[in-house]
Design a protein around this motif. Sequence first.
Motif, short mmCIF file in Angstrom:
data_model
loop_
_atom_site.label_atom_id
_atom_site.label_comp_id
_atom_site.label_asym_id
_atom_site.label_seq_id
_atom_site.Cartn_x
_atom_site.Cartn_y
_atom_site.Cartn_z
N VAL A 87 3.49 -21.58 -3.11
CA VAL A 87 3.51 -20.55 -4.10
C VAL A 87 5.02 -20.02 -4.16
N ARG A 88 5.24 -19.11 -5.37
CA ARG A 88 6.38 -18.53 -5.51
C ARG A 88 5.84 -16.99 -4.98
N CYS A 89 6.32 -16.46 -4.13
CA CYS A 89 5.89 -14.95 -3.78
C CYS A 89 6.97 -14.05 -4.34
N LEU A 90 6.81 -12.95 -4.94
CA LEU A 90 7.53 -11.90 -5.29
C LEU A 90 6.87 -10.65 -4.64
N ALA A 91 7.53 -10.33 -3.53
CA ALA A 91 6.93 -9.08 -2.80
C ALA A 91 7.82 -7.91 -2.99
N VAL A 92 7.41 -7.02 -3.67
CA VAL A 92 7.92 -5.76 -4.18
C VAL A 92 7.75 -4.56 -3.26
N ASP A 93 8.86 -3.61 -3.59
CA ASP A 93 9.01 -2.34 -3.17
C ASP A 93 8.89 -1.48 -4.41
N LEU A 94 7.72 -1.05 -4.53
CA LEU A 94 7.35 0.05 -5.83
C LEU A 94 8.18 0.91 -5.73
N ARG A 95 8.68 1.43 -7.22
CA ARG A 95 9.51 2.82 -7.14
C ARG A 95 8.85 3.81 -6.19
N GLY B 122 0.85 -0.99 -0.06
CA GLY B 122 0.23 0.05 0.15
C GLY B 122 0.90 1.43 -0.02
N LEU B 123 0.09 2.63 0.16
CA LEU B 123 0.95 3.64 0.07
C LEU B 123 1.94 3.73 1.06
N GLY B 124 3.10 4.18 0.32
CA GLY B 124 4.34 4.55 1.21
C GLY B 124 4.97 3.07 1.67
N CYS B 125 4.25 1.98 1.73
CA CYS B 125 4.69 0.84 2.51
C CYS B 125 5.70 -0.02 1.62
N ASP B 126 6.53 -0.76 2.20
CA ASP B 126 7.27 -1.62 1.45
C ASP B 126 6.85 -3.33 1.25
N GLY C 154 10.45 1.92 -0.12
CA GLY C 154 11.38 1.01 0.53
C GLY C 154 12.81 1.17 -0.07
N ARG C 155 13.39 0.07 -0.67
CA ARG C 155 14.72 -0.05 -1.21
C ARG C 155 14.77 0.31 -2.55
N SER C 156 13.65 0.89 -3.38
CA SER C 156 13.60 0.84 -4.51
C SER C 156 13.91 2.40 -5.07
N GLN C 157 14.08 2.79 -6.18
CA GLN C 157 14.55 4.17 -6.61
C GLN C 157 13.42 5.17 -6.31
N SER C 158 13.89 6.22 -6.29
CA SER C 158 12.71 7.39 -5.95
C SER C 158 11.95 7.63 -7.15
N LEU C 159 10.71 8.35 -7.02
CA LEU C 159 9.91 8.75 -8.35
C LEU C 159 10.26 10.31 -8.75
N ALA C 160 11.36 10.67 -8.15
CA ALA C 160 11.66 12.18 -8.76
C ALA C 160 11.88 12.20 -10.20
N GLY C 161 11.35 13.32 -10.64
CA GLY C 161 11.33 13.19 -12.14
C GLY C 161 10.31 12.76 -13.05
N ILE C 162 9.64 11.93 -12.48
CA ILE C 162 8.19 11.36 -13.18
C ILE C 162 7.06 12.00 -12.93
N PRO C 163 6.44 12.28 -14.11
CA PRO C 163 5.32 13.36 -13.87
C PRO C 163 4.16 12.27 -13.15
N ASP C 164 3.18 12.94 -12.28
CA ASP C 164 2.34 12.28 -11.67
C ASP C 164 1.47 11.34 -12.79
N ARG C 165 1.05 11.64 -13.88
CA ARG C 165 0.22 11.24 -14.94
C ARG C 165 1.08 9.59 -15.30
N GLU C 166 2.39 9.56 -15.08
CA GLU C 166 3.03 8.46 -15.32
C GLU C 166 3.50 7.63 -14.32
N VAL C 167 3.22 7.88 -13.17
CA VAL C 167 3.85 7.07 -11.79
C VAL C 167 3.13 5.61 -12.23
N LEU C 168 1.91 5.53 -12.12
CA LEU C 168 1.27 3.95 -12.23
C LEU C 168 1.79 3.33 -13.21
#
Length: 257
Positions: free
Chosen positions: A35-43, A17-21, A46-60
Motif C-alpha cells: 500500500v501507499r501510505c500518506l501519514a499526515v500532520d493535521l493543521r 489523534g488529538l495533538g499527535c503527528d 507537528g510540522r504543519s501550520q497553526s490553526l491560529a485565526g481559524i474559527p472553531d466551527r471551520e477547523v474540521l
Amino acid sequence: MFLVDRGSGPTVVLVPGLGCDHTMYEPQLDAFEGVRCLAVDLRGTGRSQSLAGIPDREVLTVQADEIARALRERDLDSAHLVGISYGGVVVQQFMQRHPELTESAVICDSLCDVRPRSLRERLQLWPAHLQPAMLRAMPRKALAAATRAAYPRWPEAGEAMAQVFLTARIDDLVTQRRVVNQVHFEDALRRCTTPTLCLVGDHSTLAKAMMRRTHEALVNSEFRVIADSFDPSSLCNSSAFTDHLQRWVTAREAESG
C-alpha cells in the motif's frame, strides 16, 4: 500540510489523534505491505501550520479539505481514510465533504457525537468539557506525568502520548479539544454509504459505547473490538491494529475489482 508519503499500491491516508503527528503511525508505516501510505500532520499539529485565526466551527472543514487537496495534488482518485481518536472525527468530516475521494474508512477509538444519551453518559463525558481549561492551567510536565500514569499496561504508548503534552502548541491543542466537544455527526452519518470499519480497544467501556454508536449510525459499517488495547490502538496494540487495517484494505480492493 506536512505528510510522509511511503510505499506503493492502493492509497491509505493515516490521520492521527488529538495533538499527535504522523509518528503515531510509525508501527504501521514500517509494517504495511503493498500500500501507499500518506501519514499526515493535521493543521495545528507537528510540522504543519497553526490553526491560529481559524474559527472553531471551520477547523474540521479546513483539516479535511487539506487532505483532499493533498490527494488531488498527487493525482489520486480516492483513498482509504484511517483516523484514530480526533483523527476519526476528521475522517467523518472528510467522508461527508468528499465522498468521491473516500474509497473506504477506518475509524478507531473515536466518537461521532458528544450529546449524552443518559445521565450516566453525561457524567462520563463531563470531564472532556473541562479539558480545555485544564490544558491551559496545568504545567506541561504534570500533564505528561498524568498521561504516563494512565498507560500502565502500555508504557511505550504512554510515553508517546506524554510527549504530545510536552511538545504540542497549546493554543492549537486547546482549539482541537474544544472542537471535539462540539461534534454532532450522528444524524449526518446516517446518510453516508462509505464502507467503514469501526475499531475500538477493549480497555474502556465508554470508548466501546461511543464507537458502537458510530457503527450504528453508519449503514455500511462493521464493528470490531481490539483485545488488550486503548486509545491509540496504533501504539497500544500495533500488531492487531495493523492486521485489521491490512485485511480491511485488501478486502475492499478485492471488492472494487
